[in-house]
Design a protein around this motif. Structure first.
Motif, short mmCIF file in Angstrom:
data_model
loop_
_atom_site.label_atom_id
_atom_site.label_comp_id
_atom_site.label_asym_id
_atom_site.label_seq_id
_atom_site.Cartn_x
_atom_site.Cartn_y
_atom_site.Cartn_z
N PHE A 150 0.74 -1.53 0.25
CA PHE A 150 -0.05 -0.15 -0.47
C PHE A 150 0.68 1.10 -0.04
O PHE A 150 1.43 1.66 0.93
CB PHE A 150 -0.70 0.06 0.84
CG PHE A 150 -2.08 -1.42 0.89
CD1 PHE A 150 -3.06 -1.08 0.30
CD2 PHE A 150 -2.19 -2.27 2.01
CE1 PHE A 150 -3.73 -2.25 0.26
CE2 PHE A 150 -2.77 -3.22 2.32
CZ PHE A 150 -4.27 -3.11 1.48
N ALA A 151 1.27 2.23 -1.19
CA ALA A 151 2.25 2.65 -1.56
C ALA A 151 1.25 3.99 -0.73
O ALA A 151 2.34 5.14 -0.36
CB ALA A 151 2.40 2.18 -2.86
N ILE A 152 0.65 4.62 -1.41
CA ILE A 152 0.20 5.74 -1.02
C ILE A 152 -0.88 5.55 0.61
O ILE A 152 -1.56 4.35 0.81
CB ILE A 152 -1.18 6.03 -1.91
CG1 ILE A 152 -0.58 6.40 -2.80
CG2 ILE A 152 -2.00 7.51 -1.15
CD1 ILE A 152 -1.46 6.34 -4.10
N ASP A 153 -1.19 6.51 1.39
CA ASP A 153 -1.49 6.93 2.62
C ASP A 153 -3.07 7.38 2.37
O ASP A 153 -2.92 8.26 2.00
CB ASP A 153 -0.99 8.17 3.51
CG ASP A 153 -2.01 8.08 5.33
OD1 ASP A 153 -2.27 7.17 4.75
OD2 ASP A 153 -0.96 8.66 5.41
N PRO A 154 -4.17 6.51 2.69
CA PRO A 154 -4.82 6.82 2.12
C PRO A 154 -5.68 7.68 3.15
O PRO A 154 -7.01 8.20 2.97
CB PRO A 154 -5.93 5.36 2.15
CG PRO A 154 -4.96 5.11 3.27
CD PRO A 154 -3.61 5.44 3.57
N THR A 155 -4.81 8.65 3.79
CA THR A 155 -5.42 9.55 4.89
C THR A 155 -4.66 10.51 5.20
O THR A 155 -4.76 11.58 5.91
CB THR A 155 -5.85 8.80 6.73
OG1 THR A 155 -4.39 8.28 7.07
CG2 THR A 155 -6.66 7.99 6.10
N ALA A 204 -5.48 13.00 -0.26
CA ALA A 204 -6.23 11.67 -0.11
C ALA A 204 -7.39 12.56 1.02
O ALA A 204 -8.26 12.14 0.53
CB ALA A 204 -5.53 10.89 0.54
N ASP A 205 -7.35 13.34 1.82
CA ASP A 205 -7.90 13.55 2.72
C ASP A 205 -8.55 14.86 1.30
O ASP A 205 -10.12 15.14 1.89
CB ASP A 205 -7.76 14.17 3.40
CG ASP A 205 -7.66 13.89 4.75
OD1 ASP A 205 -7.19 12.84 4.95
OD2 ASP A 205 -6.99 14.77 5.79
N ALA A 239 -11.01 12.86 -0.63
CA ALA A 239 -12.78 11.86 -0.17
C ALA A 239 -13.12 13.23 0.65
O ALA A 239 -14.44 12.81 0.73
CB ALA A 239 -11.91 11.04 1.18
N ALA A 240 -12.78 14.46 1.01
CA ALA A 240 -13.52 15.04 0.76
C ALA A 240 -14.63 15.72 -0.53
O ALA A 240 -16.05 16.20 -0.01
CB ALA A 240 -12.96 16.90 1.53
N ALA A 298 -17.34 13.35 -0.11
CA ALA A 298 -17.96 13.44 0.57
C ALA A 298 -19.09 14.15 0.64
O ALA A 298 -20.27 14.38 1.09
CB ALA A 298 -17.48 13.74 2.07
#
Lengths: 158, 76
Positions: free
Chosen positions: B4-9, B13-14, B17-18, B21
């Motif tokens: 998992f190369a990319i941190d999903p948080t 990514a935030d 994701a915003a 949402a």
């Protein structure tokens, strides 16, 4: 090329659509497939999820937290639970979202060489997403996705 | 598959994701508010004008759901 779905993988599709309708989503996404798997006790995918403590309730809670956290990231402070709850879509086929389709493609790859696509192959497909709603929700739930992938692979091998 | 190369948080990514949402929030709000207006006796053209979309668009998106929910939509 494997195209056959195991019977319990097939029932997951209808269950995922029910999950999408229940969460008022116009599209069936990967998170709805994950929710459906968590309710499918006695299947390989359901057992793997249960083995790390993931239940339908804990996944739903994690998805709600992810939604709230992402709204906060956008500067929106709103109590989602306090919103008016619209009536659900009538029972007709919902369209498949991009995250669902991507998970399916990874599942087919994961099932290469197998006779059928099992629920655990679908779980590998869902867990294969590096970014997006599912990995964010699992992170919030404190789940080690690499370990979950390993357990799923072991379940398929054993 | 286990990499998992990319941190999903992480930051980007935030931010993305915003966006997701907010779209979902807008969809939920639209469903709830269109339903509220139609239950209050609004017409399709009124709801469409308030939303800034065509009558056909709002009807296509919401009519089946509201009929299934038992909202009386005759002569609107």
């Amino acid at each position: 090329m494997v195209t056959r779905l195991a019977p319990d993988a097939r029932t997951l599709f209808a269950a995922a659509e029910d999950e999408a309708r229940a969460s008022r989503s116009p599209l069936v996404e990967a998170e709805h497939l994950l929710l459906a798997m968590s309710s499918q006790h006695g299947t390989d995918a359901g057992d793997v999820l249960a083995s790390v403590g993931l239940t339908h309730e804990s996944i739903a809670t994690a998805l709600d937290s992810e939604f709230a956290a992402s709204l906060t990231a956008a500067g929106v402070a709103i109590d989602v639970a306090a919103l008016g709850r619209p009536s659900p879509e009538p029972p007709r086929r919902l369209r498949l979202g991009a995250s669902f389709k991507a998970a399916m493609q990874r599942s087919v790859t994961a099932a290469a060489g197998s006779k059928q696509i099992r629920p655990a192959h679908l779980l590998l497909g869902v867990l294969g997403a590096q970014v997006g709603t599912v990995p964010r929700a699992l992170e919030l739930a404190g789940i080690d996705r690499s370990e979950l992938v390993t357990r799923t692979e072991q379940s398929l091998a054993g | 598959m286990t990499e998992f190369a990319i941190d999903p948080t992480s930051g980007p990514a935030d931010g993305l994701a915003a966006v997701v949402a907010l779209r979902r929030l807008a969809d939920l709000l639209e469903d709830a508010e269109v339903e509220r207006a139609m239950r209050s006796g609004w017409s399709w053209p009124q709801v469409a004008e308030a939303l800034g979309v065509t009558r056909q668009a709002v009807h296509k998106k919401h009519a089946a759901r509201l009929i299934a929910a038992g909202v009386d939509l005759r002569r609107r």
